[in-house]
Design a protein around this motif. Sequence first.
Motif, PDB file in Angstrom:
ATOM      1  N   LEU A 164      50.552  46.362  81.229  1.00  0.00           N
ATOM      2  CA  LEU A 164      50.515  45.033  80.801  1.00  0.00           C
ATOM      3  C   LEU A 164      49.649  44.314  81.855  1.00  0.00           C
ATOM      4  O   LEU A 164      50.130  44.379  83.214  1.00  0.00           O
ATOM      5  N   VAL A 165      48.815  43.505  81.636  1.00  0.00           N
ATOM      6  CA  VAL A 165      48.028  42.602  82.321  1.00  0.00           C
ATOM      7  C   VAL A 165      47.973  41.086  82.036  1.00  0.00           C
ATOM      8  O   VAL A 165      48.083  40.730  80.833  1.00  0.00           O
ATOM      9  N   GLU A 166      48.342  40.472  83.069  1.00  0.00           N
ATOM     10  CA  GLU A 166      48.573  38.799  82.679  1.00  0.00           C
ATOM     11  C   GLU A 166      47.797  38.017  83.477  1.00  0.00           C
ATOM     12  O   GLU A 166      47.480  38.442  84.757  1.00  0.00           O
ATOM     13  N   GLU A 167      47.587  36.807  83.191  1.00  0.00           N
ATOM     14  CA  GLU A 167      47.071  35.647  84.104  1.00  0.00           C
ATOM     15  C   GLU A 167      47.698  34.384  83.747  1.00  0.00           C
ATOM     16  O   GLU A 167      47.617  33.924  82.316  1.00  0.00           O
ATOM     17  N   PHE A 168      48.136  33.644  84.517  1.00  0.00           N
ATOM     18  CA  PHE A 168      48.607  32.325  84.391  1.00  0.00           C
ATOM     19  C   PHE A 168      47.567  31.488  84.068  1.00  0.00           C
ATOM     20  O   PHE A 168      46.357  31.465  85.049  1.00  0.00           O
ATOM     21  N   VAL A 169      47.807  30.476  83.166  1.00  0.00           N
ATOM     22  CA  VAL A 169      46.878  29.330  82.635  1.00  0.00           C
ATOM     23  C   VAL A 169      47.583  28.186  83.543  1.00  0.00           C
ATOM     24  O   VAL A 169      48.699  27.704  83.145  1.00  0.00           O
ATOM     25  N   LEU A 170      46.743  27.561  84.220  1.00  0.00           N
ATOM     26  CA  LEU A 170      47.363  26.309  85.044  1.00  0.00           C
ATOM     27  C   LEU A 170      46.565  25.075  84.642  1.00  0.00           C
ATOM     28  O   LEU A 170      45.321  24.972  84.223  1.00  0.00           O
ATOM     29  N   CYS A 171      47.309  23.837  84.615  1.00  0.00           N
ATOM     30  CA  CYS A 171      46.727  22.588  84.651  1.00  0.00           C
ATOM     31  C   CYS A 171      46.116  22.256  85.926  1.00  0.00           C
ATOM     32  O   CYS A 171      46.324  22.929  86.664  1.00  0.00           O
ATOM     33  N   ASP A 172      45.244  21.055  85.669  1.00  0.00           N
ATOM     34  CA  ASP A 172      44.469  20.731  87.165  1.00  0.00           C
ATOM     35  C   ASP A 172      45.411  20.249  88.156  1.00  0.00           C
ATOM     36  O   ASP A 172      45.086  20.188  89.467  1.00  0.00           O
ATOM     37  N   ASP A 173      46.830  20.196  87.888  1.00  0.00           N
ATOM     38  CA  ASP A 173      47.832  20.052  88.996  1.00  0.00           C
ATOM     39  C   ASP A 173      48.674  21.141  89.306  1.00  0.00           C
ATOM     40  O   ASP A 173      49.669  21.001  90.155  1.00  0.00           O
ATOM     41  N   TYR A 174      47.958  22.429  88.818  1.00  0.00           N
ATOM     42  CA  TYR A 174      48.630  23.560  89.244  1.00  0.00           C
ATOM     43  C   TYR A 174      50.040  23.916  88.595  1.00  0.00           C
ATOM     44  O   TYR A 174      50.526  24.943  89.051  1.00  0.00           O
ATOM     45  N   THR A 175      50.448  23.057  87.491  1.00  0.00           N
ATOM     46  CA  THR A 175      51.452  23.704  86.788  1.00  0.00           C
ATOM     47  C   THR A 175      51.086  24.392  85.619  1.00  0.00           C
ATOM     48  O   THR A 175      50.001  24.814  85.290  1.00  0.00           O
ATOM     49  N   ALA A 176      52.100  25.314  85.149  1.00  0.00           N
ATOM     50  CA  ALA A 176      51.654  26.423  84.149  1.00  0.00           C
ATOM     51  C   ALA A 176      51.705  25.953  82.867  1.00  0.00           C
ATOM     52  O   ALA A 176      52.676  25.192  82.528  1.00  0.00           O
ATOM     53  N   ALA A 177      50.448  25.953  81.992  1.00  0.00           N
ATOM     54  CA  ALA A 177      50.469  25.786  80.847  1.00  0.00           C
ATOM     55  C   ALA A 177      50.600  26.781  79.618  1.00  0.00           C
ATOM     56  O   ALA A 177      50.756  26.877  78.452  1.00  0.00           O
ATOM     57  N   GLY A 178      50.496  28.203  80.324  1.00  0.00           N
ATOM     58  CA  GLY A 178      50.696  29.375  79.414  1.00  0.00           C
ATOM     59  C   GLY A 178      50.171  30.628  80.184  1.00  0.00           C
ATOM     60  O   GLY A 178      49.910  30.620  81.460  1.00  0.00           O
ATOM     61  N   ILE A 179      50.455  31.789  79.565  1.00  0.00           N
ATOM     62  CA  ILE A 179      50.009  33.176  80.225  1.00  0.00           C
ATOM     63  C   ILE A 179      49.197  33.731  79.152  1.00  0.00           C
ATOM     64  O   ILE A 179      49.563  33.956  77.693  1.00  0.00           O
ATOM     65  N   ASP A 180      48.026  34.020  79.515  1.00  0.00           N
ATOM     66  CA  ASP A 180      47.165  35.061  78.942  1.00  0.00           C
ATOM     67  C   ASP A 180      47.407  36.397  79.190  1.00  0.00           C
ATOM     68  O   ASP A 180      48.072  36.838  80.296  1.00  0.00           O
ATOM     69  N   GLY A 181      47.073  37.654  78.224  1.00  0.00           N
ATOM     70  CA  GLY A 181      47.489  38.755  78.734  1.00  0.00           C
ATOM     71  C   GLY A 181      47.080  39.770  77.537  1.00  0.00           C
ATOM     72  O   GLY A 181      46.622  39.397  76.492  1.00  0.00           O
ATOM     73  N   ALA A 182      47.140  41.317  78.029  1.00  0.00           N
ATOM     74  CA  ALA A 182      46.901  42.056  77.048  1.00  0.00           C
ATOM     75  C   ALA A 182      47.704  43.305  77.521  1.00  0.00           C
ATOM     76  O   ALA A 182      47.916  43.490  78.623  1.00  0.00           O
ATOM     77  N   GLU A 183      48.050  44.137  76.381  1.00  0.00           N
ATOM     78  CA  GLU A 183      48.681  45.416  76.817  1.00  0.00           C
ATOM     79  C   GLU A 183      47.967  46.457  76.267  1.00  0.00           C
ATOM     80  O   GLU A 183      47.330  46.841  75.466  1.00  0.00           O
ATOM     81  N   TRP A 184      48.030  47.570  77.374  1.00  0.00           N
ATOM     82  CA  TRP A 184      47.439  48.875  77.108  1.00  0.00           C
ATOM     83  C   TRP A 184      48.398  49.915  76.536  1.00  0.00           C
ATOM     84  O   TRP A 184      49.722  50.163  77.035  1.00  0.00           O
ATOM     85  N   GLN A 185      48.328  50.360  75.257  1.00  0.00           N
ATOM     86  CA  GLN A 185      49.296  51.142  74.466  1.00  0.00           C
ATOM     87  C   GLN A 185      48.611  52.618  74.477  1.00  0.00           C
ATOM     88  O   GLN A 185      47.714  52.738  73.562  1.00  0.00           O
ATOM     89  N   PRO A 186      48.897  53.521  75.114  1.00  0.00           N
ATOM     90  CA  PRO A 186      48.519  54.785  75.311  1.00  0.00           C
ATOM     91  C   PRO A 186      48.417  55.596  73.863  1.00  0.00           C
ATOM     92  O   PRO A 186      47.675  56.299  73.605  1.00  0.00           O
ATOM     93  N   GLU A 187      49.630  55.147  73.314  1.00  0.00           N
ATOM     94  CA  GLU A 187      49.645  56.132  71.981  1.00  0.00           C
ATOM     95  C   GLU A 187      48.745  55.701  70.623  1.00  0.00           C
ATOM     96  O   GLU A 187      48.409  56.540  70.036  1.00  0.00           O
ATOM     97  N   ILE A 188      48.017  54.604  70.904  1.00  0.00           N
ATOM     98  CA  ILE A 188      46.928  54.302  69.947  1.00  0.00           C
ATOM     99  C   ILE A 188      45.600  54.003  71.036  1.00  0.00           C
ATOM    100  O   ILE A 188      44.524  53.872  70.287  1.00  0.00           O
ATOM    101  N   GLY A 189      45.608  54.208  72.107  1.00  0.00           N
ATOM    102  CA  GLY A 189      44.408  54.214  72.980  1.00  0.00           C
ATOM    103  C   GLY A 189      43.779  53.029  72.781  1.00  0.00           C
ATOM    104  O   GLY A 189      42.427  53.015  72.878  1.00  0.00           O
TER     105      GLY A 189
END
Length: 230
Positions: A33-58
Amino acid sequence: MILIRCSAAYNHGPVDYYLISPTAGDPSPAALLVEEFVLCDDYTAAGIDGAEWQPEIGAWSASAELSRAIRADSALRGRVTPVSRQEAAAAFARLGGGGLPEEAGLRTLFQERRHLPTTAPLNLGSGSGARRYRILFAGELGEDGLANARTALRLEPTDHPRVVGKASVSAGGHGFTWELRRIGAGIAWCVDVTARLGSGPVTALGALLHHHRQVVREQGLIPVTVERFA
């Protein structure tokens, strides 16, 4: 991380990597799992972007539901290990993915954002002008992890039963104070930060919040959000 003003991309920082094992205690990864926090300009968190590598489907897939689950489900969280990019790259190769894309390439794979609640900070009428933040984490700190967190955060003991320690520093023209605090019966933790901003660049605040989030994450906890109370 991505820094945003409500919705527009503003800045990038390092992404976070997690290995998902088939069972708790199994060192062999079943997914990445790869993630990146999405931050507002005051450094509070607005969301999390991400992607999952699933080897069974490649292939990479959307990860918003997995991102939510590893923070809410303690059994699943027992199968999750925060790792460095180097460790993630080695696992990705073992999982049949080949070379792990650079972070800019990984960001193009993010398909679905997990939005986090955002509200304007409360005005408590203190008149101090200080900003107060909470970096919230899910999970439990073991004895070694707690000792490492104390060292990394340079904490001094306190008399409060739920506060592990407290520290203060002046940096970048600002004054910062923080404490590591237990929430509940140790099932969650937080770093509470008070920032008294001076005339220096406000980026010093962002750097400190990012540092504290990362050093606690390195002890096995999963960051949930960054909130601001004042």
